[in-house]
Scaffold this motif. Structure first.
Motif, PDB file in Angstrom:
ATOM      1  N   VAL A 202       0.855  -1.180   0.000  1.00 60.50           N
ATOM      2  CA  VAL A 202       0.000   0.000   0.000  1.00 60.50           C
ATOM      3  C   VAL A 202       0.896   1.237   0.000  1.00 60.50           C
ATOM      4  O   VAL A 202       1.739   1.404   0.899  1.00 60.50           O
ATOM      5  CB  VAL A 202      -0.899   0.017   1.250  1.00 60.50           C
ATOM      6  CG1 VAL A 202      -1.855   1.194   1.213  1.00 60.50           C
ATOM      7  CG2 VAL A 202      -1.652  -1.305   1.377  1.00 60.50           C
ATOM      8  N   VAL A 204       1.681   5.018   0.597  1.00 57.44           N
ATOM      9  CA  VAL A 204       1.137   6.096   1.428  1.00 57.44           C
ATOM     10  C   VAL A 204       1.375   7.471   0.822  1.00 57.44           C
ATOM     11  O   VAL A 204       0.771   8.460   1.251  1.00 57.44           O
ATOM     12  CB  VAL A 204       1.735   6.045   2.845  1.00 57.44           C
ATOM     13  CG1 VAL A 204       1.343   4.757   3.546  1.00 57.44           C
ATOM     14  CG2 VAL A 204       3.262   6.205   2.817  1.00 57.44           C
ATOM     15  N   VAL A 334      -6.164   4.855   1.347  1.00 53.50           N
ATOM     16  CA  VAL A 334      -5.047   4.042   1.822  1.00 53.50           C
ATOM     17  C   VAL A 334      -5.580   2.879   2.657  1.00 53.50           C
ATOM     18  O   VAL A 334      -5.114   1.733   2.527  1.00 53.50           O
ATOM     19  CB  VAL A 334      -4.048   4.899   2.627  1.00 53.50           C
ATOM     20  CG1 VAL A 334      -3.067   4.013   3.393  1.00 53.50           C
ATOM     21  CG2 VAL A 334      -3.282   5.829   1.694  1.00 53.50           C
ATOM     22  N   GLN A 335      -6.576   3.151   3.508  1.00 50.57           N
ATOM     23  CA  GLN A 335      -7.144   2.075   4.327  1.00 50.57           C
ATOM     24  C   GLN A 335      -7.884   1.060   3.466  1.00 50.57           C
ATOM     25  O   GLN A 335      -7.763  -0.156   3.689  1.00 50.57           O
ATOM     26  CB  GLN A 335      -8.084   2.650   5.381  1.00 50.57           C
ATOM     27  CG  GLN A 335      -8.609   1.612   6.356  1.00 50.57           C
ATOM     28  CD  GLN A 335      -7.505   0.919   7.118  1.00 50.57           C
ATOM     29  OE1 GLN A 335      -6.691   1.573   7.788  1.00 50.57           O
ATOM     30  NE2 GLN A 335      -7.434  -0.411   7.023  1.00 50.57           N
ATOM     31  N   CYS A 337      -7.232   0.358   0.405  1.00 55.60           N
ATOM     32  CA  CYS A 337      -6.179  -0.378  -0.299  1.00 55.60           C
ATOM     33  C   CYS A 337      -5.554  -1.415   0.629  1.00 55.60           C
ATOM     34  O   CYS A 337      -5.307  -2.564   0.223  1.00 55.60           O
ATOM     35  CB  CYS A 337      -5.130   0.596  -0.809  1.00 55.60           C
ATOM     36  SG  CYS A 337      -3.887  -0.141  -1.890  1.00 55.60           S
ATOM     37  N   GLU A 338      -5.302  -1.030   1.857  1.00 52.64           N
ATOM     38  CA  GLU A 338      -4.743  -1.978   2.816  1.00 52.64           C
ATOM     39  C   GLU A 338      -5.682  -3.167   3.015  1.00 52.64           C
ATOM     40  O   GLU A 338      -5.248  -4.323   3.060  1.00 52.64           O
ATOM     41  CB  GLU A 338      -4.484  -1.279   4.147  1.00 52.64           C
ATOM     42  CG  GLU A 338      -3.859  -2.177   5.195  1.00 52.64           C
ATOM     43  CD  GLU A 338      -3.486  -1.424   6.460  1.00 52.64           C
ATOM     44  OE1 GLU A 338      -3.829  -1.922   7.548  1.00 52.64           O
ATOM     45  OE2 GLU A 338      -2.865  -0.350   6.345  1.00 52.64           O
ATOM     46  N   HIS A 349       1.539  -4.233   3.797  1.00 52.60           N
ATOM     47  CA  HIS A 349       2.590  -3.338   4.268  1.00 52.60           C
ATOM     48  C   HIS A 349       2.431  -1.976   3.601  1.00 52.60           C
ATOM     49  O   HIS A 349       2.148  -1.884   2.406  1.00 52.60           O
ATOM     50  CB  HIS A 349       3.965  -3.910   3.941  1.00 52.60           C
ATOM     51  CG  HIS A 349       4.242  -5.215   4.607  1.00 52.60           C
ATOM     52  ND1 HIS A 349       4.707  -5.312   5.893  1.00 52.60           N
ATOM     53  CD2 HIS A 349       4.109  -6.496   4.159  1.00 52.60           C
ATOM     54  CE1 HIS A 349       4.854  -6.578   6.225  1.00 52.60           C
ATOM     55  NE2 HIS A 349       4.501  -7.321   5.195  1.00 52.60           N
ATOM     56  N   ARG A 350       2.622  -0.926   4.388  1.00 58.55           N
ATOM     57  CA  ARG A 350       2.583   0.434   3.859  1.00 58.55           C
ATOM     58  C   ARG A 350       4.008   0.902   3.572  1.00 58.55           C
ATOM     59  O   ARG A 350       4.938   0.634   4.343  1.00 58.55           O
ATOM     60  CB  ARG A 350       1.916   1.383   4.852  1.00 58.55           C
ATOM     61  CG  ARG A 350       0.444   1.060   5.127  1.00 58.55           C
ATOM     62  CD  ARG A 350      -0.208   2.127   5.980  1.00 58.55           C
ATOM     63  NE  ARG A 350      -1.627   1.857   6.186  1.00 58.55           N
ATOM     64  CZ  ARG A 350      -2.502   2.758   6.635  1.00 58.55           C
ATOM     65  NH1 ARG A 350      -2.079   3.995   6.929  1.00 58.55           N
ATOM     66  NH2 ARG A 350      -3.768   2.441   6.793  1.00 58.55           N
ATOM     67  N   VAL A 369      -4.806   6.949  -4.449  1.00 55.07           N
ATOM     68  CA  VAL A 369      -3.955   5.968  -3.795  1.00 55.07           C
ATOM     69  C   VAL A 369      -3.316   5.088  -4.856  1.00 55.07           C
ATOM     70  O   VAL A 369      -3.840   4.972  -5.971  1.00 55.07           O
ATOM     71  CB  VAL A 369      -4.731   5.112  -2.773  1.00 55.07           C
ATOM     72  CG1 VAL A 369      -5.617   4.074  -3.456  1.00 55.07           C
ATOM     73  CG2 VAL A 369      -3.792   4.449  -1.764  1.00 55.07           C
TER      74      VAL A 369
END
Length: 414
Positions: A202, A204, A334-335, A337-338, A349-350, A369
């Motif tokens: 992911v 950031v 981002v969340q 995608c995570e 992993h970011r 993202v």
């Protein structure tokens, strides 16, 4: 249902069409790049979609939904000379797969796929098409831009029925879209995910970039007859500066924020073994995710250049080629995608992106993202670039899953 193997088949087909023994040759504004775009237009036509071009040469295709609220999916088909088979094209063809998947459903929002023009910066201006669409194009720089063979961007655009002065109009095209999100899949182009044993990650945000060309001017003289104290060696000034910049980057990074600094181009004159270089042109590319750290690196580089020039009795002039601010991505996306990566691969992993991408330009305008596929050999911009099929398949499925999650999120907001 996502057919990741179909995407890989498309990628290999494109590679066979546009590569030679040295690697991918889809350099923007060339016949090979145009061949790639024609091929891709045929893929779109098979879905009943039509490719349309904006004033910067970006190619768009629309899958309409019940609402004009739009999620933009994309990347770029162009490559560097002798590049890899995945850089950019993975994101475009994974986006095509998302259209295949969601085009068979009752789509509540609109999806638009974009193939950005000249992401690689053939003329020294990275993200050319997306920066024009973002309203950030520097027209004076664009009018003056030349590639390494001396061809002007003005002429390259004219050969493709585009006008350099119309580049800013691409921004109006983007503004006419009710864009709610931008999603991009790309290979990592580095070794971090592979070192973690992760097939996908992911992103950031992307590093900010300050890119310059420096001209050191001394005096050419005979290599045998000029004593060392009397030399005005432009190359030594540049070399001294490059080494000092490396140490400055290490020092700033040691304070907690990663900074990188690269001199990727050096040209001396008169460029013969028996003459002291009287002139040296050198590029300087500095990057960091932290704006203050990047500013410190630029200041340190200017100090190093001045010291190198003074120590070697030469002068130095700076010319900015291109810059972009550090760009964090949207926390909500981002969340999502995570979640998508973890559901598909069992881990998430970011990480930041050192390279900039078209998502960098879009993130200033809309929630954005990126999702990375691991690059096990850590190589890119070369023919050795590679990611095994099993890793690609997981990343592609995670990306299409992310598209679905974003559709749900945007639908809940309209």
């Amino acid at each position: 249902m996502t057919d990741a193997s179909r995407v890989i088949g498309d990628l290999r087909e494109l590679g066979a069409l546009t590569s030679n023994d040295q690697g991918a040759q889809r350099v923007a504004w060339t016949p090979v790049w145009q061949r790639a775009r024609t091929w891709f237009a045929e893929k779109l036509a098979a879905l009943g979609l039509h490719a349309e071009r904006d004033e910067a040469g970006n190619s768009w295709a629309t899958l309409p939904g019940r609402s004009p609220a739009t999620i933009i999916l994309g990347s770029h088909l162009d490559s560097v000379p002798d590049g890899g088979w995945l850089d950019g094209s993975l994101g475009v063809l994974a986006a095509l797969e998302a259209l295949r998947v969601y085009g068979t459903r009752d789509l509540p929002v609109t999806l638009r796929l974009v193939d950005w023009a000249d992401e690689e910066g053939r003329f020294g201006m990275s993200l050319l098409g997306s920066s024009a669409a973002a309203g950030r194009i520097d027209l004076d720089a664009a009018r003056a831009a030349r590639d390494r063979n001396g061809l002007t961007l003005v002429d390259a655009l004219r050969d493709h029925d585009l006008n350099v002065d119309a580049l800013p109009d691409a921004h109006q095209h983007l503004r006419s879209i009710d864009a709610r999100a931008y999603l991009e899949l790309h290979i990592e182009q580095g070794p971090v995910l592979a070192s973690l044993g992760a097939p996908a990650g992911v992103v950031v945000g992307t590093f900010g970039v300050e890119r310059y060309m420096l001209q050191f001017a001394g005096q050419a003289a005979h290599a045998g007859s000029t004593p060392l104290p009397l030399r005005r060696d432009a190359f030594l000034a540049a070399a001294q500066m490059a080494i000092e910049c490396r140490e400055a980057a290490r020092r700033i990074s040691g304070a907690g924020t990663a900074v990188v600094c690269t001199s990727g181009f050096v040209h001396v004159q008169p460029n013969i073994p028996t003459a002291i270089p009287g002139a040296c042109e050198m590029s300087l590319d500095m990057r960091s995710l932290d704006a203050a750290a990047l500013a410190s690196m630029v200041a340190a580089a200017r100090t190093a250049a001045a010291r190198g020039a003074a120590d070697n009795q030469v002068s130095v002039e700076w010319r900015r080629l291109w810059n972009i601010d550090p760009q964090p991505f949207d926390a909500t996306l981002v969340q999502l995608c995570e979640d998508a990566v973890r559901e598909e691969t069992g881990q998430a992993h970011r990480l930041p992106s050192g390279p900039v991408h078209d998502a960098t330009e879009m993130a200033a305008l809309m929630p954005s993202v990126m999702l990375f596929a691991a690059s096990p050999n850590g190589l890119s911009h070369c023919r050795e670039e590679n990611t095994p099929d099993d890793i690609l398949e997981q990343a592609i499925r995670a990306y299409v899953r992310l598209v679905g999650k974003t559709i749900e999120r945007v639908t809940s907001d309209v």
